[in-house]
Design a protein around this motif. Structure first.
Motif, PDB file in Angstrom:
ATOM      1  N   GLY A  97      20.006 -58.660 -13.870  1.00  0.00           N
ATOM      2  CA  GLY A  97      20.460 -57.985 -12.659  1.00  0.00           C
ATOM      3  C   GLY A  97      20.625 -58.954 -11.502  1.00  0.00           C
ATOM      4  N   VAL A  98      19.663 -59.861 -11.352  1.00  0.00           N
ATOM      5  CA  VAL A  98      19.725 -60.867 -10.283  1.00  0.00           C
ATOM      6  C   VAL A  98      20.913 -61.807 -10.517  1.00  0.00           C
ATOM      7  CG1 VAL A  98      18.523 -62.797  -9.177  1.00  0.00           C
ATOM      8  CG2 VAL A  98      17.250 -60.748  -9.864  1.00  0.00           C
ATOM      9  N   ALA A  99      21.121 -62.205 -11.766  1.00  0.00           N
ATOM     10  CA  ALA A  99      22.236 -63.094 -12.095  1.00  0.00           C
ATOM     11  C   ALA A  99      23.574 -62.423 -11.808  1.00  0.00           C
ATOM     12  CB  ALA A  99      22.158 -63.503 -13.569  1.00  0.00           C
ATOM     13  N   ALA A 100      23.697 -61.143 -12.177  1.00  0.00           N
ATOM     14  CA  ALA A 100      24.932 -60.399 -11.929  1.00  0.00           C
ATOM     15  C   ALA A 100      25.213 -60.299 -10.430  1.00  0.00           C
ATOM     16  CB  ALA A 100      24.829 -58.994 -12.539  1.00  0.00           C
ATOM     17  N   TYR A 101      24.180 -60.037  -9.658  1.00  0.00           N
ATOM     18  CA  TYR A 101      24.342 -59.923  -8.208  1.00  0.00           C
ATOM     19  C   TYR A 101      24.751 -61.268  -7.610  1.00  0.00           C
ATOM     20  CZ  TYR A 101      23.256 -58.974  -3.310  1.00  0.00           C
ATOM     21  OH  TYR A 101      23.325 -58.831  -1.949  1.00  0.00           O
ATOM     22  N   GLY A 102      24.213 -62.341  -8.136  1.00  0.00           N
ATOM     23  CA  GLY A 102      24.590 -63.678  -7.667  1.00  0.00           C
ATOM     24  C   GLY A 102      26.067 -63.948  -7.867  1.00  0.00           C
ATOM     25  N   VAL A 103      26.591 -63.561  -9.029  1.00  0.00           N
ATOM     26  CA  VAL A 103      28.018 -63.727  -9.311  1.00  0.00           C
ATOM     27  C   VAL A 103      28.848 -62.904  -8.329  1.00  0.00           C
ATOM     28  CG1 VAL A 103      29.846 -63.298 -10.994  1.00  0.00           C
ATOM     29  CG2 VAL A 103      27.650 -64.233 -11.748  1.00  0.00           C
ATOM     30  N   ILE A 104      28.432 -61.665  -8.118  1.00  0.00           N
ATOM     31  CA  ILE A 104      29.164 -60.777  -7.201  1.00  0.00           C
ATOM     32  C   ILE A 104      29.218 -61.364  -5.796  1.00  0.00           C
ATOM     33  CG2 ILE A 104      29.098 -58.516  -6.054  1.00  0.00           C
ATOM     34  CD1 ILE A 104      27.920 -57.403  -8.668  1.00  0.00           C
TER      35      ILE A 104
ATOM     36  N   ARG B 188      36.634 -58.626 -14.967  1.00  0.00           N
ATOM     37  CA  ARG B 188      36.152 -59.287 -16.193  1.00  0.00           C
ATOM     38  C   ARG B 188      36.489 -60.781 -16.217  1.00  0.00           C
ATOM     39  NH1 ARG B 188      33.917 -57.333 -20.671  1.00  0.00           N
ATOM     40  NH2 ARG B 188      33.942 -58.627 -22.556  1.00  0.00           N
ATOM     41  N   PRO B 189      37.750 -61.182 -15.931  1.00  0.00           N
ATOM     42  CA  PRO B 189      38.055 -62.621 -15.947  1.00  0.00           C
ATOM     43  C   PRO B 189      37.175 -63.436 -14.994  1.00  0.00           C
ATOM     44  CG  PRO B 189      40.081 -61.363 -15.933  1.00  0.00           C
ATOM     45  CD  PRO B 189      38.966 -60.378 -15.715  1.00  0.00           C
TER      46      PRO B 189
ATOM     47  N   SER C 221      30.045 -66.007 -19.217  1.00  0.00           N
ATOM     48  CA  SER C 221      30.642 -65.760 -20.542  1.00  0.00           C
ATOM     49  C   SER C 221      29.690 -66.118 -21.676  1.00  0.00           C
ATOM     50  CB  SER C 221      31.940 -66.559 -20.687  1.00  0.00           C
ATOM     51  OG  SER C 221      31.689 -67.948 -20.510  1.00  0.00           O
ATOM     52  N   TYR C 222      28.609 -66.842 -21.355  1.00  0.00           N
ATOM     53  CA  TYR C 222      27.654 -67.282 -22.373  1.00  0.00           C
ATOM     54  C   TYR C 222      26.743 -66.169 -22.884  1.00  0.00           C
ATOM     55  CZ  TYR C 222      24.588 -67.321 -18.290  1.00  0.00           C
ATOM     56  OH  TYR C 222      23.893 -66.961 -17.159  1.00  0.00           O
TER      57      TYR C 222
ATOM     58  N   THR D 200      27.736 -57.565 -15.439  1.00  0.00           N
ATOM     59  CA  THR D 200      28.396 -58.164 -14.282  1.00  0.00           C
ATOM     60  C   THR D 200      29.779 -57.564 -14.070  1.00  0.00           C
ATOM     61  OG1 THR D 200      27.224 -60.242 -14.712  1.00  0.00           O
ATOM     62  CG2 THR D 200      29.100 -60.338 -13.218  1.00  0.00           C
ATOM     63  N   THR D 201      30.513 -57.357 -15.161  1.00  0.00           N
ATOM     64  CA  THR D 201      31.850 -56.767 -15.060  1.00  0.00           C
ATOM     65  C   THR D 201      31.782 -55.363 -14.483  1.00  0.00           C
ATOM     66  OG1 THR D 201      32.602 -58.054 -16.982  1.00  0.00           O
ATOM     67  CG2 THR D 201      33.917 -56.131 -16.355  1.00  0.00           C
TER      68      THR D 201
END
Length: 217
Positions: free
Chosen positions: A42-49, A110-111, A118-119, A127-128
């Motif tokens: 969840g933290v990683a997804a938020y970082g990407v966002i 997604r892209p 993607s790993y 995240t998507t």
């Protein structure tokens, strides 16, 4: 040395100060909630966002900051007709930008996520989904960013700060804490949408309340 003018300039920039301080506080709250409910993914997804989000929001911020000196000039020169025209034109431009940016963000969810995560298939899906939900806020956020900058340009630091304070701190903190309770862990991704909607209501209230005072409508 004109201390009064310097003080006015500093207080007029209070909204920008509040925005930067609030973002740090809200980010910490997001990370705490996400770690508690969704773990490190969840933290990683938020970082990407957050990385991608700033690219989209910078377009709104750039336009708002770029048009502010023009607003300030016409307000100071008492060119009310030009101020009205600028205000209406800006709303139209933001409407077009909000539609274009939201569609682009939804199509690229997604892209863009794949560039970072993607790993890990599970993390990529989260995240998507999170970014696709978060992107809906672009339909509204442009108006709130512009409203805050608009009042700064009109030398109304208090109103500008109220919009920024509500948008970036009060509403978002409440939504981050309440929505997961009502809708489960994934409800946190909808917090920014709810916060932007509440901020839009506040922005409209101040715009209507001050329309005669500044003459932009």
């Amino acid at each position: 040395m004109d201390l009064r003018a310097i003080t006015k300039a500093c207080t007029n920039g209070a909204s920008e100060f509040m925005t930067n301080v609030s973002m740090s506080i809200v980010n910490m709250l997001y990370n705490w909630q996400l770690m508690r409910m969704l773990g490190t993914n969840g933290v990683a997804a938020y970082g990407v966002i957050m990385y991608v989000n700033f690219i989209f929001l910078s377009i709104y911020i750039g336009y708002s900051m770029g048009s502010a000196p023009i607003v300030g000039y016409h307000y100071g020169a008492r060119n009310r007709d030009e101020l009205k025209n600028l205000f209406k034109t800006s709303l139209r431009i933001i409407l077009v930008m909000s539609i274009v940016l939201t569609i682009a963000a939804e199509l690229l969810a997604r892209p863009l996520s794949m560039i970072f995560v993607s790993y890990d298939t599970e993390l990529l899906e989260m995240t998507t989904y999170a970014f696709a939900v978060y992107s809906i806020s672009f339909l509204v956020s442009g108006y709130n960013i512009y409203a805050s900058s608009f009042f700064t340009a009109l030398n109304d630091g208090f109103t500008s700060a109220m919009i920024s304070f509500g948008r970036t701190l009060i509403f978002e903190m409440i939504c981050v804490l309440v929505l997961p309770i009502l809708f489960g862990p994934y409800g946190i991704w909808y917090a920014v949408i709810a916060a932007e909607i509440f901020a839009l209501i506040l922005s409209i209230f101040f715009l209507m309340r001050n329309r005669k005072k500044y003459g932009y409508i």
